[in-house]
Structure formats: structure tokens, C-alpha cells
Design a protein around this motif. Sequence first.
Motif, PDB file in Angstrom:
ATOM      1  N   ARG A   1       1.032  -1.487  -0.031  1.00  0.00           N
ATOM      2  CA  ARG A   1       0.069  -0.125   0.093  1.00  0.00           C
ATOM      3  C   ARG A   1       0.684   1.253   0.037  1.00  0.00           C
ATOM      4  N   CYS A   2       1.692   1.222   0.852  1.00  0.00           N
ATOM      5  CA  CYS A   2       2.693   2.542   0.962  1.00  0.00           C
ATOM      6  C   CYS A   2       3.335   2.680  -0.567  1.00  0.00           C
ATOM      7  N   LEU A   3       4.048   1.691  -1.189  1.00  0.00           N
ATOM      8  CA  LEU A   3       4.609   1.760  -2.660  1.00  0.00           C
ATOM      9  C   LEU A   3       3.723   2.270  -3.481  1.00  0.00           C
ATOM     10  N   SER A   4       2.441   1.984  -3.415  1.00  0.00           N
ATOM     11  CA  SER A   4       1.588   2.273  -4.270  1.00  0.00           C
ATOM     12  C   SER A   4       0.911   3.828  -4.123  1.00  0.00           C
ATOM     13  N   VAL A   5       1.054   4.229  -2.827  1.00  0.00           N
ATOM     14  CA  VAL A   5       0.618   5.682  -2.475  1.00  0.00           C
ATOM     15  C   VAL A   5       1.756   6.520  -2.937  1.00  0.00           C
ATOM     16  N   ASN A   6       3.118   5.901  -2.503  1.00  0.00           N
ATOM     17  CA  ASN A   6       4.292   6.650  -2.894  1.00  0.00           C
ATOM     18  C   ASN A   6       4.294   6.956  -4.308  1.00  0.00           C
ATOM     19  N   ALA A   7       3.786   6.526  -5.212  1.00  0.00           N
ATOM     20  CA  ALA A   7       3.719   6.962  -6.364  1.00  0.00           C
ATOM     21  C   ALA A   7       3.108   8.085  -6.805  1.00  0.00           C
ATOM     22  N   GLU A   8       1.955   8.581  -5.813  1.00  0.00           N
ATOM     23  CA  GLU A   8       1.602   9.900  -5.869  1.00  0.00           C
ATOM     24  C   GLU A   8       2.338  10.908  -5.136  1.00  0.00           C
ATOM     25  N   PHE A   9       3.244  10.576  -4.423  1.00  0.00           N
ATOM     26  CA  PHE A   9       4.066  11.291  -3.707  1.00  0.00           C
ATOM     27  C   PHE A   9       5.627  10.992  -4.180  1.00  0.00           C
ATOM     28  N   PRO A  10       6.044  11.131  -5.395  1.00  0.00           N
ATOM     29  CA  PRO A  10       7.173  10.519  -5.957  1.00  0.00           C
ATOM     30  C   PRO A  10       8.622  11.234  -5.365  1.00  0.00           C
ATOM     31  N   GLU A  11       8.350  12.811  -4.656  1.00  0.00           N
ATOM     32  CA  GLU A  11       9.064  13.256  -4.114  1.00  0.00           C
ATOM     33  C   GLU A  11       9.794  12.561  -2.634  1.00  0.00           C
ATOM     34  N   LEU A  12       8.816  11.694  -2.204  1.00  0.00           N
ATOM     35  CA  LEU A  12       8.997  10.848  -0.895  1.00  0.00           C
ATOM     36  C   LEU A  12       9.962   9.716  -0.968  1.00  0.00           C
ATOM     37  N   ASP A  13      10.702   9.323  -0.376  1.00  0.00           N
ATOM     38  CA  ASP A  13      11.338   8.064  -0.316  1.00  0.00           C
ATOM     39  C   ASP A  13      10.625   7.106   0.469  1.00  0.00           C
ATOM     40  N   PHE A  14      10.601   5.775  -0.060  1.00  0.00           N
ATOM     41  CA  PHE A  14      10.328   4.598   0.967  1.00  0.00           C
ATOM     42  C   PHE A  14      11.163   3.676   1.309  1.00  0.00           C
ATOM     43  N   ILE A  15      11.251   3.269   2.573  1.00  0.00           N
ATOM     44  CA  ILE A  15      12.178   2.174   2.996  1.00  0.00           C
ATOM     45  C   ILE A  15      11.378   1.036   3.566  1.00  0.00           C
ATOM     46  N   GLY A  16      11.490  -0.007   2.956  1.00  0.00           N
ATOM     47  CA  GLY A  16      10.695  -1.249   3.363  1.00  0.00           C
ATOM     48  C   GLY A  16      11.358  -2.270   4.545  1.00  0.00           C
ATOM     49  N   VAL A  17      10.486  -2.523   5.427  1.00  0.00           N
ATOM     50  CA  VAL A  17      10.940  -3.641   6.722  1.00  0.00           C
ATOM     51  C   VAL A  17      10.051  -4.281   7.174  1.00  0.00           C
ATOM     52  N   GLY A  18      10.412  -5.242   7.318  1.00  0.00           N
ATOM     53  CA  GLY A  18       9.598  -6.356   8.156  1.00  0.00           C
ATOM     54  C   GLY A  18       9.439  -7.679   7.433  1.00  0.00           C
ATOM     55  N   GLY A  19       9.916  -8.750   8.048  1.00  0.00           N
ATOM     56  CA  GLY A  19       9.831 -10.005   7.617  1.00  0.00           C
ATOM     57  C   GLY A  19      10.449 -10.326   6.405  1.00  0.00           C
ATOM     58  N   ILE A  20      11.594  -9.428   5.921  1.00  0.00           N
ATOM     59  CA  ILE A  20      12.250  -9.759   4.802  1.00  0.00           C
ATOM     60  C   ILE A  20      13.525 -10.893   5.248  1.00  0.00           C
ATOM     61  N   SER A  21      13.501 -12.265   4.582  1.00  0.00           N
ATOM     62  CA  SER A  21      14.563 -12.976   5.137  1.00  0.00           C
ATOM     63  C   SER A  21      15.422 -13.724   4.016  1.00  0.00           C
ATOM     64  N   SER A  22      15.019 -13.218   2.741  1.00  0.00           N
ATOM     65  CA  SER A  22      15.686 -13.931   1.624  1.00  0.00           C
ATOM     66  C   SER A  22      15.718 -12.941   0.322  1.00  0.00           C
ATOM     67  N   PHE A  23      16.363 -13.517  -0.560  1.00  0.00           N
ATOM     68  CA  PHE A  23      16.465 -12.653  -1.759  1.00  0.00           C
ATOM     69  C   PHE A  23      15.187 -12.712  -2.298  1.00  0.00           C
ATOM     70  N   ASP A  24      14.661 -13.802  -2.279  1.00  0.00           N
ATOM     71  CA  ASP A  24      13.114 -13.842  -2.896  1.00  0.00           C
ATOM     72  C   ASP A  24      12.246 -12.562  -2.363  1.00  0.00           C
ATOM     73  N   ASP A  25      12.419 -12.364  -1.223  1.00  0.00           N
ATOM     74  CA  ASP A  25      11.558 -11.441  -0.585  1.00  0.00           C
ATOM     75  C   ASP A  25      11.973  -9.896  -1.187  1.00  0.00           C
ATOM     76  N   VAL A  26      13.281  -9.864  -1.317  1.00  0.00           N
ATOM     77  CA  VAL A  26      13.765  -8.513  -1.677  1.00  0.00           C
ATOM     78  C   VAL A  26      13.281  -8.280  -3.174  1.00  0.00           C
ATOM     79  N   TRP A  27      13.551  -9.466  -3.753  1.00  0.00           N
ATOM     80  CA  TRP A  27      13.093  -9.313  -5.400  1.00  0.00           C
ATOM     81  C   TRP A  27      11.518  -9.082  -5.462  1.00  0.00           C
ATOM     82  N   ASP A  28      10.809  -9.518  -4.546  1.00  0.00           N
ATOM     83  CA  ASP A  28       9.197  -9.408  -4.547  1.00  0.00           C
ATOM     84  C   ASP A  28       9.024  -7.750  -4.261  1.00  0.00           C
ATOM     85  N   TYR A  29       9.866  -7.440  -3.560  1.00  0.00           N
ATOM     86  CA  TYR A  29       9.577  -5.824  -3.128  1.00  0.00           C
ATOM     87  C   TYR A  29       9.980  -5.113  -4.167  1.00  0.00           C
TER      88      TYR A  29
END
Length: 350
Positions: free
Chosen positions: A270-298
Motif C-alpha cells: 500500500r505504501c509503495l502504491s501511495v508513494n507513486a502519488e508522492f514521488p518526492e518521498l522515499d520509502f524504505i521497506g522493513v518487516g519479515g524480509i529474510s531472503s533474496f526472493d523477499d527482496v526481489w518481490d519488494y
Amino acid sequence: MLYDFFKFMAFKMDAEKAHELSIAALSNFPRTMADSFGGDLEDLEKYRVDLNSMSWCFPVGLAAGLDKNASAINFFSRIPFGAVEVGTVTPLPQAGNPRPRLFRYIEEESLRNCMGFNNKGSEKVLKNILSSDKGNKVLGVNLGKNKDTSAENAPSDYVKLYNSFKDHCDYLVINVSSPNTPGLRDLQRHESMREIFEALKEERTNCKTPLFIKISPDLPLESIEGIFSLASEYSLSGVIATNTTIMEERGNGGVSGKLLTQRAKLVRERCLSVNAEFPELDFIGVGGISSFDDVWDYWKKGGVACQIYSSFIFQGPQVLHDIREGIDRKLMQNEMLTLSELLNNISDCK
Ligand SMILES: Cc1cc2nc3c(=O)[nH]c(=O)nc-3n(C[C@H](O)[C@H](O)[C@H](O)COP(=O)(O)O)c2cc1C
């Protein structure tokens, strides 16, 4: 290998005791010896990612709470993290909640904590930062109010902290999302956040240090747009999501790691889709990321930089090496040379 032995010993102990001993050992660790934990930093430039507000030499950073007192920056900045976030630091030292307050769910690679911002206070944390060498890594400082500070005085705690650290780090984070300080999450309400941002406005006019807000995974998804909108109105640099989640059936405190993955993913998306409306803002994702597949999905969902905590406890620096290998694989498959090229073309990448 070294980490496997270290983990074998550490997991025989009470979780917090093991944490304290590890941090004490790492804070005295010669910087170069971090290489034995896989500190080889060569060639990290090809993994560089650029946000609006800063640039990380590796897309994965250390999340807040592991090095609360900034005691082991020399170690964490020597292994392949792109950024190291220390804290949460409060203006005055505080002991936190009674023990036991840190629990492992080994099978589920998850943790539950009700630490309550135990930390040595801003003066000591600043001293530790000033005597550390972060090399070419990005250093973030995560800020929280003291437990005894009332909600109405919370803005003044954040102002004090902001002024203490703004010239000594690469980014700052307002933490209003820990479930372990009574009333803290109420500060995520629009009016309360506005008061904090308003109080910081004057201080921020002559200071360019990026400022983020870290949010909880337990917020209603509908409230996320309002948070981005407020962050944009006050020219914050961006949003970090998520902190730990409340799972009453597990007990007090906040749960992190794989048990958090699903919820954190939902909030991040949801944050990433809202972020598209506010492209001047950065987003950093955290929570339950435990493998390359999780990062790839992100990344496939539009993310760039992310952080880990629990997977580092369960897998050690190997998790970073696995992610690095995963990136190398994708670069080869897609015949590209750098991660930024990969991210710029992510929708076409296999
Ligand atoms: C023991 C523990 C202490 C934490 N302390 C903090 C903290 O002081 N400040 C903060 O913003 N987040 C804190 N966190 C939350 C993490 O930074 C992170 O947001 C959360 O654990 C989700 O990431 P993970 O699933 O990779 O662990 C803590 C997490 C754990 C497990």
C-alpha cells in the motif's frame, strides 16, 4: 561458518543476555576482523541504490533496535549493509520494561519483544557515534520519546533529539510505532504527527539531514495515504514501514521476522502504491524480509532500499551474502551490469 558456531552458543542462552553479550563483543571487535563475518566490501559500488534523499552502496540496511546505543557501528558498517540505523534513542537514559522481554520462535524465524526503548540516552549515544568509524556507510539515528514524557510534551523530546543528532548522521527517523511504550502509537494520529512536524519545522529550515517517519504494520491501510500526504506537506524525506506487529495470542509486545512477513508486505505494498502519488518521498521497506526472493518481490512492487533485523539474527551475515548472490544471478540473467540498471528496468526483468 563462524556465525553458525556463534549462533549455536548464543541460542543456548536467554535471548536478551545473548544479545547483550554479542553487542559487547562486537563493540570491541577490531574493524578489520569483521571480514571473518564476510566483510569483504570490494565491488559494492555495483550494488548502489539511489533514493531522492540519499544513496546506499548496498540495498539492504540494518533496522533499528539491534544496536540501540550505537556501540557496534564499527562492526555493522564493515559487513555488507548499505546503511546502519542505530537507536531508538530517547533524550534521557531509560531501563525499559521488566525482563524477560525478548523471545525467540526458532522454527518460525521470528522474535517477540517488549523492550520499551531501553537505551543509554542521547548524550551517551552521541558520544558513541562520534567515536565510531562508519566508513562509506550511511548512518541513521532512530528517535523516540521517553516513557515519562506526556503525549503533549512528545514534540519537545523529538526536537531535542533532532538537534542533538542532526549534524552527526546521514538520516533521522521519528519513531511513533513501537508497541512497547504506552501511548506511543497514538502519536501516529494525524493531529499528533502534525504537532511533532510543526515543532520541528523551524529547526529544519537550515538543516538538510533527511527525516523519515517509521510506522506500524497495525495501522488501517486507509490511513497510509494521509501519512504520506502529511510527510509531503512537511517536506519529510519519506516513510519507513514497518515496525513490529501485535499478535495477542503470542503475548505482549511486538512480533518480527517471518510471522510479520504477510502483514508487513501488505502495508508495504500500500505504501509503495501511495508513494507513486508522492514521488518526492522515499520509502524504505522493513518487516519479515529474510531472503533474496523477499527482496526481489519488494523490488517487483516498486521498492528500492530495505532493512532487516530478525533474519540477521537467525541467518547472520549469510543473509546479506545470499541477497548479493541473488542480485548477481539476476544481473547475469538479464545481461546487466549494475543494480540500478536492473531496478530501472525491473518490470521487464526475469
Ligand atoms: C528486539 C527488537 C528490538 C527492536 N527495537 C526497535 C527500536 O528500538 N526502534 C525501532 O524503530 N524498531 C525496533 N525494532 C523493529 C525493527 O527495527 C523492525 O522494524 C522489525 O523488527 C521488523 O523487521 P524484521 O522482521 O526484519 O525484524 C525492534 C525489533 C526487535 C526484534
